[in-house]
Write an enzyme that holds these catalytic residues in place. Structure first.
Site, PDB file in Angstrom:
ATOM      1  N   PRO A  80      29.476  40.790   9.442  1.00  0.00           N
ATOM      2  CA  PRO A  80      30.847  40.289   9.286  1.00  0.00           C
ATOM      3  C   PRO A  80      31.387  40.602   7.896  1.00  0.00           C
ATOM      4  CG  PRO A  80      29.445  38.626  10.296  1.00  0.00           C
ATOM      5  CD  PRO A  80      28.538  39.731   9.825  1.00  0.00           C
ATOM      6  N   CYS A  81      32.690  40.894   7.840  1.00  0.00           N
ATOM      7  CA  CYS A  81      33.301  41.258   6.568  1.00  0.00           C
ATOM      8  C   CYS A  81      34.621  40.523   6.371  1.00  0.00           C
ATOM      9  CB  CYS A  81      33.533  42.770   6.528  1.00  0.00           C
ATOM     10  SG  CYS A  81      33.865  43.441   4.884  1.00  0.00           S
ATOM     11  N   GLN A  82      34.784  39.351   7.004  1.00  0.00           N
ATOM     12  CA  GLN A  82      36.067  38.655   6.944  1.00  0.00           C
ATOM     13  C   GLN A  82      36.416  38.151   5.554  1.00  0.00           C
ATOM     14  OE1 GLN A  82      33.673  38.124   9.210  1.00  0.00           O
ATOM     15  NE2 GLN A  82      34.504  37.527  11.191  1.00  0.00           N
TER      16      GLN A  82
END
Length: 385
Positions: A80-82
Site C-alpha cells: 500500500p502507498c496511500q
C-alpha cells in the site's frame, strides 16, 4: 521454452500483500511456484486459500519475523502507498507508508534472485523528504546489487479490457528486465495479433447476460463469443457466481436511462440532475463520473467503489444497471472460477478493485522468467492462459 516440461525447475516465489491473488495467478500461469503468501486481511486470506488451495500466512508484515519468509527465487507484491501524497511528504504516523520500505527491507534480508513491486502510478510522483519515492527505492535496490527497471504499463496492452495503468519495479541480479512486448505476449496467449475488439467491454462481459439474485448461480447468456471470455470461463460449466443484481436508488435508475453508451453526467437532463451534477456541468467533472461503458471500448479503471455510479464508469453499456461483482472481476481478468466473499459488499468490492489484473501480471512474469532463464521475447510459444 516448454513451460510444462518436467525438465524446467519452477522458480519459487514469496508473495507479499497477496490480496486475492491476481499477481500470483499471473506468475503461476508462467510456471512459477508460489510457496508462501501473506496478507493482513482475513477476507483476502480466506479468498486466496479458497482459490489457490493453500493457506496464507496472515498478519502484519511489520510485525511478522523475517525468518517466517522462506528462501525463494523471487519476491512479489504490491505494498500500500496511500500515505504518500502527490504533493507532500511522508507521514511518519501512517503505517501504510512504512510497508513500501518493509518490502525493500525484506528483499534486502532474503536476497532473492529477483523481485517485482507493483503499485499505482501516483507512487512515481510521491515524495519523501523532498525526493521522489521511486528514486529512493531505485537507489536502495541498486546498492543491494540489483539491476532495476521502472516499468509503466497499460493493462489494455496485455489483453486486459480495462484502461488501468500501473507501475512495476522489477529487479534482478542476473540482467536488466525490459517491459513485456505486447504483440509477442498476445501471440503466446491468443495465437494471433490482438485487435481492439479483444479488449472491448462487450468481449469482456457480453456472455454473462442478465444478473440474478444474491447468492444464486446465474446461467451464461451465450457461448463465449470472444477470446477473452474463453480465457475466463471454466470448461464444462453453464453458470457463474457473483453475477448478482446491484442495488440502485430510484434516482440512479432515472439517471442511467438518460446516459448513452460511452456517456456520463453531462447526458443527465438538467430537470432531473442533482445540484452536485449541475455543479459538475458548470465547472467540469471527471469523464468517468456517472459514466457508462461503451461496448466497443475497454472499461476505465475498475476501482473499489464500482457499486457507486458517481465515482467511476460503472454503468453497464446495454442494461440499465451498475456492473456486477462478476463483471468487475472480468474486467480485472480474474477467471470465473475465482470466488471472493466477505461479510460486507464494500469489503468484497475493495478486494476485487485492488487486485492486479491477472493477464497484466502474467505478462510481467513472462518477461521476468525469460530474463532469468536467458531467453528472448522474440521466441514465441503459445501457452494455455
Amino acid at each position: 521454452m516448454d513451460r510444462g516440461s518436467s525438465a524446467v525447475t519452477p522458480l519459487r516465489v514469496a508473495s507479499l500483500f497477496c490480496g486475492i491473488g491476481g499477481l500470483d495467478l499471473g506468475f503461476e500461469r508462467e510456471g512459477f511456484e508460489v510457496v508462501w503468501a501473506n496478507d493482513l486481511l482475513h477476507s483476502a486470506a480466506d479468498a486466496y486459500a479458497k482459490n489457490f488451495g493453500r493457506p496464507v500466512q496472515r498478519g502484519d508484515l511489520m510485525e511478522l519475523p523475517l525468518g517466517l519468509i522462506p528462501e525463494v527465487d523471487v519476491i512479489i507484491g504490491g505494498p500500500p502507498c496511500q500515505s504518500f501524497s502527490l504533493v507532500g511528504r511522508r507521514d511518519p504516523l501512517d503505517p501504510r507508508g512504512s510497508l513500501v520500505f518493509r518490502f525493500r527491507d525484506i528483499v534486502d534480508s532474503r536476497r532473492p534472485r529477483a523481485f517485482v513491486m507493483e503499485n499505482v502510478p501516483g507512487m512515481a510522483a510521491s515524495r519523501v523528504g523532498g525526493r521522489r519515492l521511486t528514486d529512493l527505492l531505485l537507489e536502495d535496490f541498486d546498492a543491494m546489487g540489483y539491476r532495476v527497471a521502472l516499468l509503466q504499463l497499460l493493462a489494455t496492452d496485455y489483453l486486459v479490457p480495462q484502461r488501468r495503468r500501473r507501475i512495476f519495479l522489477v529487479g534482478s541480479f542476473d540482467r536488466a528486465i525490459g517491459p513485456p512486448d505486447a504483440g509477442t505476449f498476445a501471440l503466446r496467449i491468443l495465437g494471433r495479433r490482438p485487435t481492439a475488439e479483444d479488449v472491448s467491454a462487450r468481449a469482456a462481459i457480453g456472455d454473462l447476460g442478465e444478473c440474478g439474485q444474491r447468492g444464486a448461480r446465474v446461467a451464461y447468456a451465450d457461448d463465449p463469443q470472444s477470446a477473452f471470455a474463453r480465457l475466463m470461463r471454466p470448461k464444462g460449466t453453464d453458470d457463474v457466481t457473483l453475477h448478482e443484481c446491484p442495488r440502485m436508488s430510484i434516482r440512479d435508475r432515472e439517471f442511467v436511462r438518460h446516459i448513452p453508451p460511452g456517456g456520463n453526467y453531462r447526458d443527465i437532463p438538467d430537470r432531473v440532475a442533482t445540484p452536485r451534477i449541475m455543479k459538475f456541468k458548470e465547472t467540469g467533472g471527471r469523464t468517468t463520473t456517472y459514466g457508462r461503458l461503451h461496448p466497443d471500448q475497454p472499461a476505465y479503471t475498475i476501482n473499489t467503489y464500482f457499486r457507486r455510479p458517481n465515482v467511476g464508469c460503472h454503468f453497464h453499456y446495454e442494461r440499465d444497471r451498475l456492473i456486477t461483482a462478476r463483471e468487475a472481476m472480468r474486467f480485472q481478468a480474474l477467471p470465473d472460477a475465482f470466488e471472493v466473499h466477505a461479510s460486507r459488499q464494500d469489503e468484497r468490492n475493495a478486494l476485487i478493485g485492488n487486485a492486479v489484473p491477472s493477464l497484466l501480471a502474467q505478462a510481467v512474469a513472462w518477461s521476468l522468467d525469460l530474463a532469468l532463464r536467458g531467453g528472448s521475447q522474440a521466441s514465441v510459444e503459445p501457452v494455455a492462459a
